[in-house]
Motif scaffolding. Structure first.
Motif, PDB file in Angstrom:
ATOM      1  N   ASP A  60       0.856  -1.184   0.000  1.00 46.38           N
ATOM      2  CA  ASP A  60       0.000   0.000   0.000  1.00 46.38           C
ATOM      3  C   ASP A  60       0.895   1.238   0.000  1.00 46.38           C
ATOM      4  O   ASP A  60       1.537   1.558   1.004  1.00 46.38           O
ATOM      5  N   GLU A  61       0.944   1.911  -1.138  1.00 49.53           N
ATOM      6  CA  GLU A  61       1.826   3.075  -1.256  1.00 49.53           C
ATOM      7  C   GLU A  61       1.273   4.270  -0.483  1.00 49.53           C
ATOM      8  O   GLU A  61       2.028   5.145  -0.088  1.00 49.53           O
ATOM      9  N   LYS A  62      -0.025   4.308  -0.287  1.00 49.53           N
ATOM     10  CA  LYS A  62      -0.628   5.437   0.431  1.00 49.53           C
ATOM     11  C   LYS A  62      -0.245   5.409   1.909  1.00 49.53           C
ATOM     12  O   LYS A  62       0.134   6.418   2.483  1.00 49.53           O
ATOM     13  N   ASP A  63      -0.385   4.227   2.523  1.00 50.02           N
ATOM     14  CA  ASP A  63      -0.037   4.122   3.946  1.00 50.02           C
ATOM     15  C   ASP A  63       1.406   3.685   4.159  1.00 50.02           C
ATOM     16  O   ASP A  63       1.869   3.608   5.297  1.00 50.02           O
ATOM     17  N   MET A  64       2.075   3.340   3.053  1.00 50.58           N
ATOM     18  CA  MET A  64       3.446   2.850   3.135  1.00 50.58           C
ATOM     19  C   MET A  64       3.551   1.626   4.052  1.00 50.58           C
ATOM     20  O   MET A  64       4.341   1.610   5.017  1.00 50.58           O
ATOM     21  N   VAL A  65       2.733   0.640   3.753  1.00 50.86           N
ATOM     22  CA  VAL A  65       2.812  -0.629   4.482  1.00 50.86           C
ATOM     23  C   VAL A  65       2.734  -1.783   3.479  1.00 50.86           C
ATOM     24  O   VAL A  65       2.188  -1.629   2.387  1.00 50.86           O
ATOM     25  N   ALA A  66       3.293  -2.901   3.888  1.00 46.81           N
ATOM     26  CA  ALA A  66       3.138  -4.141   3.124  1.00 46.81           C
ATOM     27  C   ALA A  66       2.447  -5.148   4.026  1.00 46.81           C
ATOM     28  O   ALA A  66       2.701  -5.184   5.232  1.00 46.81           O
ATOM     29  N   VAL A  67       1.562  -5.943   3.436  1.00 45.38           N
ATOM     30  CA  VAL A  67       0.909  -7.018   4.182  1.00 45.38           C
ATOM     31  C   VAL A  67       1.304  -8.323   3.502  1.00 45.38           C
ATOM     32  O   VAL A  67       1.107  -8.478   2.291  1.00 45.38           O
ATOM     33  N   VAL A  68       1.919  -9.206   4.275  1.00 47.12           N
ATOM     34  CA  VAL A  68       2.451 -10.436   3.675  1.00 47.12           C
ATOM     35  C   VAL A  68       2.070 -11.656   4.499  1.00 47.12           C
ATOM     36  O   VAL A  68       1.794 -11.568   5.698  1.00 47.12           O
ATOM     37  N   GLN A  69       2.080 -12.795   3.815  1.00 46.24           N
ATOM     38  CA  GLN A  69       1.948 -14.062   4.530  1.00 46.24           C
ATOM     39  C   GLN A  69       3.335 -14.479   5.035  1.00 46.24           C
ATOM     40  O   GLN A  69       4.353 -13.993   4.539  1.00 46.24           O
ATOM     41  N   PRO A  70       3.374 -15.385   6.018  1.00 45.16           N
ATOM     42  CA  PRO A  70       4.665 -15.674   6.666  1.00 45.16           C
ATOM     43  C   PRO A  70       5.695 -16.310   5.738  1.00 45.16           C
ATOM     44  O   PRO A  70       6.899 -16.168   5.970  1.00 45.16           O
ATOM     45  N   GLY A  71       5.233 -16.992   4.681  1.00 44.26           N
ATOM     46  CA  GLY A  71       6.181 -17.697   3.825  1.00 44.26           C
ATOM     47  C   GLY A  71       6.811 -16.851   2.732  1.00 44.26           C
ATOM     48  O   GLY A  71       7.570 -17.379   1.908  1.00 44.26           O
ATOM     49  N   VAL A  72       6.546 -15.553   2.723  1.00 48.02           N
ATOM     50  CA  VAL A  72       7.169 -14.681   1.706  1.00 48.02           C
ATOM     51  C   VAL A  72       8.669 -14.569   1.981  1.00 48.02           C
ATOM     52  O   VAL A  72       9.085 -14.336   3.122  1.00 48.02           O
ATOM     53  N   VAL A  73       9.465 -14.745   0.946  1.00 47.02           N
ATOM     54  CA  VAL A  73      10.919 -14.637   1.090  1.00 47.02           C
ATOM     55  C   VAL A  73      11.296 -13.154   1.210  1.00 47.02           C
ATOM     56  O   VAL A  73      10.780 -12.311   0.474  1.00 47.02           O
ATOM     57  N   ASN A  74      12.163 -12.858   2.137  1.00 40.14           N
ATOM     58  CA  ASN A  74      12.563 -11.470   2.403  1.00 40.14           C
ATOM     59  C   ASN A  74      12.966 -10.734   1.119  1.00 40.14           C
ATOM     60  O   ASN A  74      12.462  -9.637   0.845  1.00 40.14           O
TER      61      ASN A  74
END
Lengths: 460, 460
Positions: free
Chosen positions: A101-115
């Motif tokens: 989300d570029e507006k709030d500057m946050v990312a929402v991810v599931q735990p298995g996403v590679v860094n």
């Protein structure tokens, strides 16, 4: 023991295909970066939070151990099923970036996403997720949160906990909770996210992570300071930072590492080089970069730095970073087995810490090359032994214990990044009082009264 | 009930002089910034951690409520002894800055140190402690940690939790623990410091705090954007930040506040002004400051800002800040009683949040002037009522409840800074599920099985 009835019930939750009990799967999920092996009784691949909830509830009711696992890249055995039970593997399905989300500057991810996948995705949008553990190309955000992973950029930007805004998680009883909000400030209720971070999968299974992002700085430059000896370099670390420098990273390599880099990889460094400090500075304008480099150069030189270089282009930057990136593999010239610890001390104690570590190595007749994140006081201490020599391996562990004691005495910690897991569990008594260990146990019980989550870890 | 025997035993711990049961003391410690009154049965002034430990052990064994108290400046009744018991007042003796360490850039303080005293002491050494709650001239660091206080500088620098490296604390059973280390990184054991922060004195009594300090930026400049309406200003907040601006603060005042500032204090603002955004940008070099101001000006103007001013000197900066500093007192023109809440939402929800708040105000026939820390999504919402009109006060609280529901629906929180305490306890069910509230209770029990610490708070 996991019997057929349990397997059948778990199949009802995840489906026939997503629970594995064959030898190949059990072996594949039996080890992590410690290279120790403990076999699980089954490997389960949940598709979503709902399945995680059902699995946990079933296992809790039936007292079956559950070991959450991301990439299994941990250095302390955090993902090893020491008492059997099931591996809950999130990398197969729960591996999606749900939102940037570029507006709030946050990312929402599931735990298995590679860094590294997250890094790349946010950078494409001009954003920045700073935590960069050395394992970033394969380690997962879920694992990073569970261990509170650091990385090189911690000197300026902090560590994983500084970027976690909110977590969704499943408690052992199957309850799905949200901890924290997608807001910069939130002081309602206990800071449950704060305690889930670094809890090594022993309190809850994290199913969704909301991360704070920063604007990506417009430019960076790479520097290297070459010192004749470790003590000068260690003084330069804390004195330059106390002078107001805020480099992205300040990475250290000692004389043994310098020697190994030269001998094994032919890295071109002056004969007299006995320690290196390298890193990046970043900013939005050239003048800020120059301001930072100015402080570093002045302070380094006041503390014995004989040569201070700034990379003029990306090639030169890569050359400088080549040394640091290959530090770990270069030191294999000193022994077939590396007992790799990651102590952390207040920065001004770095000169003492490095001196004492060398002395302990000498006492045991072992070499202990050191490198790492000096800018935040976190050093990778590598006690090198001949892995085929049982006596020497034993001495190595004795040296490690002595190092931990010395580090804790100077206000440091057993682990800056890797966690306690299995490997450091025997040393918890060095670092914590009876009262503190009791409190940990009561916290564990509050979340996991049946003790099903990742049992046998953290000395609990 | 605290009987004579208990008083005598507590006297043995702290001495005759440092336990008070006279009416004047009981009254002096019966209220906080909520202006509600609850009388304690005694006020105790411990001299050190050892005395705190003995007091807690005695009270735990005898099930006597203990309410830790700093300056009593909280807005949610966190320091009020709602069920009697003893006030544990740290401001008399435990008020010392123990150490400002320039080498490690940390400060070690006792809980009763006033925030502004610490600010001043560290700035004299070229260092910087960013958290700056509006109460900083009298609120204590212990209270700041217990509530996880924010402030204006949170937009760039974060809040109290981002600066706490380590805590010493006493558990209800008298156990003295250390949580965290004087190191940037520490992942050994559960993050107990993380959960003590914002726990509002319900889990342990904090006796020593180690804080991270930063180098003090070399320069700053003050800006003000004047908008015709709130919606434009709210859009400008999140869009300017998403464009890469990192101002120290971005403070907001709505049209009601602007009107009040003009009418009550004669602040000179254009007739058409319907919202203000003001703040500072900081940095080490002029060019960085100009880069920041450039993004702000461009983005503000793209979002309807009619006038963008940068203070040319300290006088002009003070003039700009005068408006923000007096926002709170100016709005008393709208009613004798202010129901003051501090909701926080994801920044991109600010336009929605402000619109809904106004609508709810209109529905109840009440004015709701808003101002605060828009840069981090945290807004002080002031439902103004005639305090002598019981009916209107009741309507005011109904409006507040509706505002909370709307805020939580948009991903926001009941409190960005003030905590839950007593005032917001009835609203916990809006923000948390049964499972989450149960978990809070289990955490409370893990620390405080007898429920002696600050009972009746946080809806526990």
């Amino acid at each position: 023991m996991l019997d057929k009835k349990h397997i059948d019930e778990l199949k009802k939750i995840v489906g026939e295909e997503d629970i594995k009990t064959d030898k190949i799967h059990l072996r594949a999920y039996s080890y992590d970066a410690t290279k120790e092996h403990y076999y699980p009784e089954a490997v389960v691949f949940p598709k979503d939070e709902e399945e995680v909830s059902k699995i946990l509830k079933y296992c809790n009711d039936n007292k079956i151990a559950v070991i959450p696992r991301g990439a299994g890249s941990g250095f302390t055995g955090g993902a090893l099923p020491v008492n059997g039970g099931i591996i809950l593997a999130v990398e197969k399905y729960m591996n999606k970036i749900l939102e940037i989300d570029e507006k709030d500057m946050v990312a929402v991810v599931q735990p298995g996403v590679v860094n590294a996948h997250l890094q790349k995705a946010v950078e494409e949008k001009g954003l920045f997720y700073p935590p960069d553990p050395a394992s970033m190309d394969y380690s997962t955000i879920g694992g990073n949160v569970s261990e509170n992973a650091g990385g090189m950029r911690a000197a300026k930007y902090g560590i994983t906990k500084d970027y976690v805004m909110s977590l969704k998680a499943v408690l052992p009883n199957g309850d799905i909770i949200r901890a924290g909000k997608r807001t910069i400030k939130d002081v309602a209720g206990y800071n449950v996210a704060g305690i889930l971070i670094a809890s090594e999968g022993t309190l809850a299974v994290i199913t969704e992570i909301t991360l704070k992002l920063l604007p990506k700085p417009k430019m960076k430059k790479t520097y290297m300071g070459i010192f004749e000896n470790v003590e000068d370099a260690m003084n330069a670390v804390y004195k330059s930072l106390a002078s107001g420098a805020m480099p992205v990273a300040m990475e250290f390599m000692d004389s043994l590492v310098v020697k190994a880099l030269r001998e094994k990889l032919g890295v071109n460094l002056p004969d007299w080089a006995g320690a290196l400090l390298i890193g990046d500075v970043d900013g939005n304008v050239e003048e800020e970069i120059n301001y930072q480099l100015g402080i570093l150069e002045k302070s380094f030189k006041e503390n014995g730095c004989k040569e201070f270089k700034v990379a003029r282009d990306e090639n030169e930057a890569n050359e400088i970073w080549y040394a640091r990136r290959n530090a770990s593999q270069s030191i294999t010239i000193y022994g077939s087995k590396k007992i790799n610890e990651d102590i952390s001390v207040p920065r001004s104690k770095l000169p003492d810490a490095l001196r004492v570590i060398t002395q302990i190595g000498e006492k045991y007749g072992l070499v202990v090359p050191c490198f790492g994140h000096a800018g935040d006081g976190n050093i990778h201490v590598n006690v090198m032994v001949d892995g085929s020599n049982e006596e020497e391996v034993k001495k190595g562990y004795e040296a490690v214990e002595e190092i931990f004691k010395a580090v804790v005495d100077m206000g440091g910690t057993l682990s800056g990044e890797h966690g306690i897991g299995l490997s450091k569990a025997p040393f918890m008594k060095i670092a914590f009082s009876e009262a503190e260990l009791n409190l940990f146990k009561r916290i564990k019980e509050a979340f996991d009264p049946n003790g099903i989550l990742n049992p046998g870890k953290m000395g609990l």
